[in-house]
Design an enzyme around this catalytic site. Structure first.
Site, PDB file in Angstrom:
ATOM      1  N   LYS A 138      -2.039   7.390   4.438  1.00 22.22           N
ATOM      2  CA  LYS A 138      -1.327   7.585   3.415  1.00 22.22           C
ATOM      3  C   LYS A 138      -2.224   6.797   2.483  1.00 22.22           C
ATOM      4  CE  LYS A 138       1.151   3.294   3.255  1.00 22.22           C
ATOM      5  NZ  LYS A 138       0.701   2.289   2.456  1.00 22.22           N
ATOM      6  N   ASN A 139      -3.235   6.383   2.959  1.00 22.66           N
ATOM      7  CA  ASN A 139      -4.015   5.167   2.755  1.00 22.66           C
ATOM      8  C   ASN A 139      -5.245   6.069   2.599  1.00 22.66           C
ATOM      9  OD1 ASN A 139      -2.767   3.445   3.148  1.00 22.66           O
ATOM     10  ND2 ASN A 139      -3.683   2.550   4.253  1.00 22.66           N
ATOM     11  N   ASP A 198      -3.291  -4.144   9.100  1.00 22.55           N
ATOM     12  CA  ASP A 198      -1.869  -3.148   8.661  1.00 22.55           C
ATOM     13  C   ASP A 198      -1.451  -2.635  10.226  1.00 22.55           C
ATOM     14  OD1 ASP A 198      -3.083  -0.824   6.533  1.00 22.55           O
ATOM     15  OD2 ASP A 198      -2.173  -3.616   6.202  1.00 22.55           O
ATOM     16  N   CYS A 238       1.525  -9.078  -4.243  1.00 25.59           N
ATOM     17  CA  CYS A 238       3.439  -8.663  -4.116  1.00 25.59           C
ATOM     18  C   CYS A 238       3.419  -9.666  -2.994  1.00 25.59           C
ATOM     19  CB  CYS A 238       2.984  -7.403  -3.116  1.00 25.59           C
ATOM     20  SG  CYS A 238       1.527  -7.222  -1.632  1.00 25.59           S
TER      21      CYS A 238
END
Ligand code: EPZ
Length: 430
Positions: free
Chosen positions: A22-23, A308, A118
């Site tokens: 994804k990253n 992560d 966030c």
């Protein structure tokens, strides 16, 4: 609204294919704006965040064709219809701020909503903007929008106060069409930076040193087309490794680059988990009758232990023999999974950026909430070994970063089902 219902599961057995990162794919999709030539990106994971990035590029006027069957995306930004990105779309994913560098480089102008913070932290973009200014852009922040303009970017030397992944990526992309050489010092060295650099060099950019703390970019006039396959997702792979370590089993992961998993492999071996590296995969064996050894974790920029993976390791360590000390140095508020783990019977105390975990014999199932994608994955990890049934809500967070997480776990024998509840509105606790 959807929930995961997870029951205490038997030791996991079988093989899982890891998807594209994804990253890595998000910055590479943004980088496709840098060329009028078409870019075909392969092994693209069908994730919510990737669909959102597709919508953002389409909204700007790029042609984006997603071939779901092949798992590839073709992007052609011959021209764009507008230089202002849609707030409604950009506010869905922070990574959308990565369109700023390419738009500034290609069209000399970009107007992008300032990404909000966030739950894991304030997530400022000051280092991105410091880089753009150093390249000669004029920056204005007003009404929650960042506008960057330039009549032609010029290479410069930029020192990053923190090795920010996003800032390194954004500045690298802005510099590929700038006049002269740009040097980014104290750059982030994550594998996703190297993947972006390889993609850009395939397009004809001249980038050297990606993966080290000094990246040199020599500007070129224009870029070509390319076809590129993104690297496997090291965090998805690490998450499955913690699931096995938590509830025992013997699984093989395919499509991984062991080099990128070094921090997780090292820490799992320290916890007495058996790991064997194979040709294009890795095998993890954990004895369900033997609790894992308590180990200490400190998250750091790559090649340190990845932030992560912090939540997933904490979930795994709630049942350790002895205790574990987990320090989060990258984000200021990345312990939201702790209150949820406490509801399951974990013994964790937080002091500032350090969590002190005392191993407990058992966790018990409870109703818990995912607060961000990695915290959500951590709750699944804990639920696999907890006695009884765990209900996990707000699983849209998990779907942002993991495709088919529940299907892949079920294929390994995990007792996890996805409950679709039409009538209950999704709780927006962003
Ligand atoms: C990327 O976020 C990843 N996201 C994150 O993954 C990952 O946790 C993070 O890098 C760190 O590895 C993507 O690649 C899409 P940073 P990014 O800029 O680029 C501070 C996931 O779970 N900072 O390296 O936003 C910032 O506040 C996500 O997949 C500034 O101070 O991370 C933070 O404390 C979560 N000023 C630290 O740097 C800036 O201008 C690391 O942020 C930029 C960052």
């Amino acid at each position: 609204m959807e929930k995961f219902i997870v029951e205490q599961s038997p030791p996991l057995k079988g093989r899982v294919k890891i998807g594209g990162s994804k990253n890595a794919v998000l910055p590479i999709m943004a980088a496709s704006l840098l060329t009028e030539g078409g870019c075909t990106i392969k092994d693209v994971p069908p994730l919510k965040d990737v669909y959102t990035m597709k919508d953002i590029l389409t909204d700007l006027g790029a042609v984006v064709i997603w071939n779901e069957k092949e798992g590839s995306v073709h992007i052609q930004a011959q021209s764009i219809a507008k230089k202002e990105a849609s707030y409604e779309l950009v506010s869905k994913i922070r990574a959308s701020f990565l369109i700023m560098g390419p738009m500034l480089a290609r069209w000399g102008e970009a107007k992008v909503p300032l990404p909000g913070g966030c739950l894991i932290g304030a997530r400022p973009v000051d280092l991105h903007l410091k880089g753009f200014s150093a390249l000669g852009a004029e920056i204005e922040i007003a009404h929650g929008m960042v506008t960057a303009k330039s009549k032609g970017l010029k290479g410069n030397k930029i020192y990053l106060d923190f090795p920010s992944v996003g800032a390194t990526e954004n500045i690298m992309m802005a510099a590929v069409l700038a006049e002269g050489q740009t040097v980014i010092e104290n750059a982030a060295t994550e594998p996703e930076i190297v993947d972006l650099s390889n993609f850009l060099n395939n397009l004809g950019a001249q980038i050297r040193g990606a993966g080290t703390d000094t990246v040199k970019i020599t500007g070129v006039d224009k870029l070509k087309s390319t076809e590129y396959t993104v690297i496997p997702d090291r965090i998805e792979a690490g998450t499955f490794m913690t699931c096995v370590a938590a509830c025992g089993g013997d699984i093989e992961l395919e499509n991984i680059l062991a080099e990128h998993l070094k921090p997780m492999i090292a820490k799992l071996k320290e916890a007495a988990i058996e790991i064997t590296e194979m040709q294009n995969g890795i095998r993890i064996i954990a004895d369900p009758t033997r609790p894992i050894k308590g180990i200490d974790i400190k998250t750091m920029p790559y090649p340190g232990f990845p932030t992560d993976m912090q939540a997933q390791f904490m979930a795994m360590l709630t049942g350790c023999q002895g205790s574990a000390v987990i320090t989060e140095t990258v984000f200021e508020n990345r312990f939201m999974h702790v209150p949820e783990l406490l509801r399951m019977g974990a013994d964790i105390k937080i002091e500032s950026r350090t969590a002190f975990v005392e191993g407990v014999k058992n966790l018990t199932g409870a109703n818990v909430k995912a607060t961000d994608l990695r915290a959500g994955a951590a709750l699944v990890t804990a639920a696999l070994k907890a006695q009884g049934v765990t209900e996990i809500s707000n699983i849209y967070h998990i779907d942002r970063g993991y495709c088919g997480f529940d299907e892949k776990l079920r294929s390994l024998g995990a007792k996890i089902t996805r409950l679709v509840m039409e009538d209950i509105k999704e709780e927006q606790n962003e």
